[in-house]
Design a protein around this motif. Structure first.
Motif, mmCIF file in Angstrom:
data_model
loop_
_atom_site.group_PDB
_atom_site.id
_atom_site.type_symbol
_atom_site.label_atom_id
_atom_site.label_comp_id
_atom_site.label_asym_id
_atom_site.label_seq_id
_atom_site.Cartn_x
_atom_site.Cartn_y
_atom_site.Cartn_z
ATOM 1 N N PHE A 37 3.662 -11.434 -8.324
ATOM 2 C CA PHE A 37 2.500 -11.317 -7.804
ATOM 3 C C PHE A 37 2.265 -9.720 -7.766
ATOM 4 O O PHE A 37 3.228 -8.949 -7.821
ATOM 5 C CB PHE A 37 2.113 -11.575 -6.290
ATOM 6 N N ARG A 38 1.112 -9.300 -8.096
ATOM 7 C CA ARG A 38 1.107 -7.774 -7.945
ATOM 8 C C ARG A 38 -0.288 -7.329 -7.031
ATOM 9 O O ARG A 38 -1.192 -8.276 -6.790
ATOM 10 C CB ARG A 38 0.565 -7.123 -9.391
ATOM 11 N N GLN A 39 -0.463 -6.160 -6.524
ATOM 12 C CA GLN A 39 -1.276 -5.905 -5.797
ATOM 13 C C GLN A 39 -1.783 -4.119 -6.252
ATOM 14 O O GLN A 39 -0.759 -3.512 -5.904
ATOM 15 C CB GLN A 39 -0.983 -5.859 -4.121
ATOM 16 N N ALA A 40 -2.765 -3.916 -6.604
ATOM 17 C CA ALA A 40 -3.516 -2.796 -6.934
ATOM 18 C C ALA A 40 -4.050 -2.076 -5.601
ATOM 19 O O ALA A 40 -4.719 -3.025 -5.002
ATOM 20 C CB ALA A 40 -4.230 -2.870 -8.046
ATOM 21 N N PRO A 41 -4.150 -0.757 -5.407
ATOM 22 C CA PRO A 41 -4.872 -0.181 -4.555
ATOM 23 C C PRO A 41 -6.226 -0.681 -4.288
ATOM 24 O O PRO A 41 -6.999 -0.694 -5.169
ATOM 25 C CB PRO A 41 -4.932 1.448 -4.713
ATOM 26 N N GLY A 42 -6.477 -1.186 -3.008
ATOM 27 C CA GLY A 42 -7.771 -1.855 -2.749
ATOM 28 C C GLY A 42 -8.093 -3.213 -2.908
ATOM 29 O O GLY A 42 -9.379 -3.672 -2.937
ATOM 30 N N ASP A 89 -4.417 -1.346 -16.547
ATOM 31 C CA ASP A 89 -4.777 -2.472 -15.551
ATOM 32 C C ASP A 89 -3.487 -3.078 -14.967
ATOM 33 O O ASP A 89 -3.570 -3.807 -13.983
ATOM 34 C CB ASP A 89 -5.543 -3.349 -16.203
ATOM 35 N N ASP A 90 -2.505 -2.847 -15.540
ATOM 36 C CA ASP A 90 -1.350 -3.548 -15.016
ATOM 37 C C ASP A 90 -0.713 -2.684 -13.766
ATOM 38 O O ASP A 90 0.419 -3.110 -13.469
ATOM 39 C CB ASP A 90 -0.339 -3.633 -16.288
ATOM 40 N N THR A 91 -1.132 -1.460 -13.761
ATOM 41 C CA THR A 91 -0.585 -0.573 -12.774
ATOM 42 C C THR A 91 -0.859 -1.374 -11.180
ATOM 43 O O THR A 91 -1.847 -1.708 -10.800
ATOM 44 C CB THR A 91 -1.287 0.765 -12.493
ATOM 45 N N ALA A 92 0.276 -1.452 -10.510
ATOM 46 C CA ALA A 92 0.262 -2.218 -9.231
ATOM 47 C C ALA A 92 1.542 -2.110 -8.543
ATOM 48 O O ALA A 92 2.610 -1.815 -9.380
ATOM 49 C CB ALA A 92 -0.431 -3.577 -9.320
ATOM 50 N N VAL A 93 1.887 -2.653 -7.438
ATOM 51 C CA VAL A 93 3.176 -3.010 -6.881
ATOM 52 C C VAL A 93 3.181 -4.347 -6.936
ATOM 53 O O VAL A 93 2.446 -5.081 -6.734
ATOM 54 C CB VAL A 93 3.122 -2.669 -5.108
ATOM 55 N N TRP A 116 9.197 -13.085 0.512
ATOM 56 C CA TRP A 116 8.735 -11.918 -0.207
ATOM 57 C C TRP A 116 9.627 -10.763 -0.386
ATOM 58 O O TRP A 116 10.294 -10.527 0.614
ATOM 59 C CB TRP A 116 7.443 -11.576 0.166
ATOM 60 N N GLY A 117 9.780 -10.068 -1.493
ATOM 61 C CA GLY A 117 10.351 -8.882 -1.632
ATOM 62 C C GLY A 117 9.555 -7.649 -1.205
ATOM 63 O O GLY A 117 8.350 -7.935 -0.717
ATOM 64 N N GLN A 118 10.161 -6.569 -0.983
ATOM 65 C CA GLN A 118 9.275 -5.456 -0.534
ATOM 66 C C GLN A 118 8.435 -4.703 -1.777
ATOM 67 O O GLN A 118 7.499 -3.788 -1.372
ATOM 68 C CB GLN A 118 10.321 -4.345 -0.082
ATOM 69 N N GLY A 119 8.628 -5.178 -3.071
ATOM 70 C CA GLY A 119 7.824 -4.728 -4.080
ATOM 71 C C GLY A 119 8.401 -3.623 -4.721
ATOM 72 O O GLY A 119 9.191 -2.824 -4.244
ATOM 73 N N THR A 120 7.953 -3.521 -5.999
ATOM 74 C CA THR A 120 8.267 -2.198 -6.980
ATOM 75 C C THR A 120 7.174 -1.787 -7.749
ATOM 76 O O THR A 120 6.534 -2.528 -8.118
ATOM 77 C CB THR A 120 9.507 -2.753 -7.853
ATOM 78 N N GLN A 121 6.763 -0.365 -7.695
ATOM 79 C CA GLN A 121 5.832 0.015 -8.024
ATOM 80 C C GLN A 121 5.887 0.220 -9.670
ATOM 81 O O GLN A 121 6.819 0.519 -10.391
ATOM 82 C CB GLN A 121 5.536 1.569 -7.641
ATOM 83 N N VAL A 122 4.869 -0.067 -10.505
ATOM 84 C CA VAL A 122 4.696 -0.021 -11.826
ATOM 85 C C VAL A 122 3.501 0.673 -12.236
ATOM 86 O O VAL A 122 2.340 0.478 -11.766
ATOM 87 C CB VAL A 122 4.343 -1.437 -12.535
ATOM 88 N N THR A 123 3.694 1.711 -12.873
ATOM 89 C CA THR A 123 2.562 2.769 -13.174
ATOM 90 C C THR A 123 2.340 2.969 -14.601
ATOM 91 O O THR A 123 3.240 3.312 -15.152
ATOM 92 C CB THR A 123 2.456 3.952 -12.475
ATOM 93 N N VAL A 124 1.174 2.442 -15.157
ATOM 94 C CA VAL A 124 1.028 2.618 -16.740
ATOM 95 C C VAL A 124 0.023 3.847 -17.029
ATOM 96 O O VAL A 124 -1.003 3.778 -16.346
ATOM 97 C CB VAL A 124 0.551 1.296 -17.130
#
Length: 126
Positions: A37-42, A89-93, A116-124
């Protein structure tokens, strides 16, 4: 037994690739869904991809189909998300999660996932 652990995030340019890894929690199971899963700011959590084990059937969000590939190495207890042709648009945790119930109708529902894991940041970047 703990939580899944993600790795492999980072900064990449538009059109680039990344491979995320998810080391499993170590729990035993007869049937499991492992999802990304991913979560972008807001924004809310968004389903990206999932693999149903042991059938190995895979499921994708329309927004990533034909660009992302989920796979699992059972021997390493690790699930991967290969991301190609990345867009801003793929930028998210990105989060890895395990659903120990494995009910097919819930495979895209983040509420169905137990660990759940703690997440990893992907920034495009452009």
């Amino acid at each position: 037994q703990g939580q899944p652990v993600e790795s492999g995030g980072g900064l990449v340019q538009i059109g680039g690739s990344l491979r995320l890894s998810c080391a499993g929690s170590g729990r035993t199971f007869s049937r499991i869904h492992i999802g990304w899963f991913r979560q972008a700011p807001g924004k809310e959590h968004e389903f990206v991809a999932a693999i149903r084990w042991p059938s190995r059937h895979t499921y994708y969000a329309d927004s990533v189909k034909d660009r992302f590939t989920i796979s699992r190495d059972a021997a390493k207890k690790t699930t991967y998300l290969q991301m190609n042709h990345l867009k801003t648009d793929d930028t998210a945790v990105y989060y890895c999660a395990e659903d120990m119930n494995g009910i097919l109708s819930s495979i895209r529902d983040h509420a169905a996932y137990d660990y759940w894991g703690q997440g990893t940041q992907v920034t495009v970047s452009a």
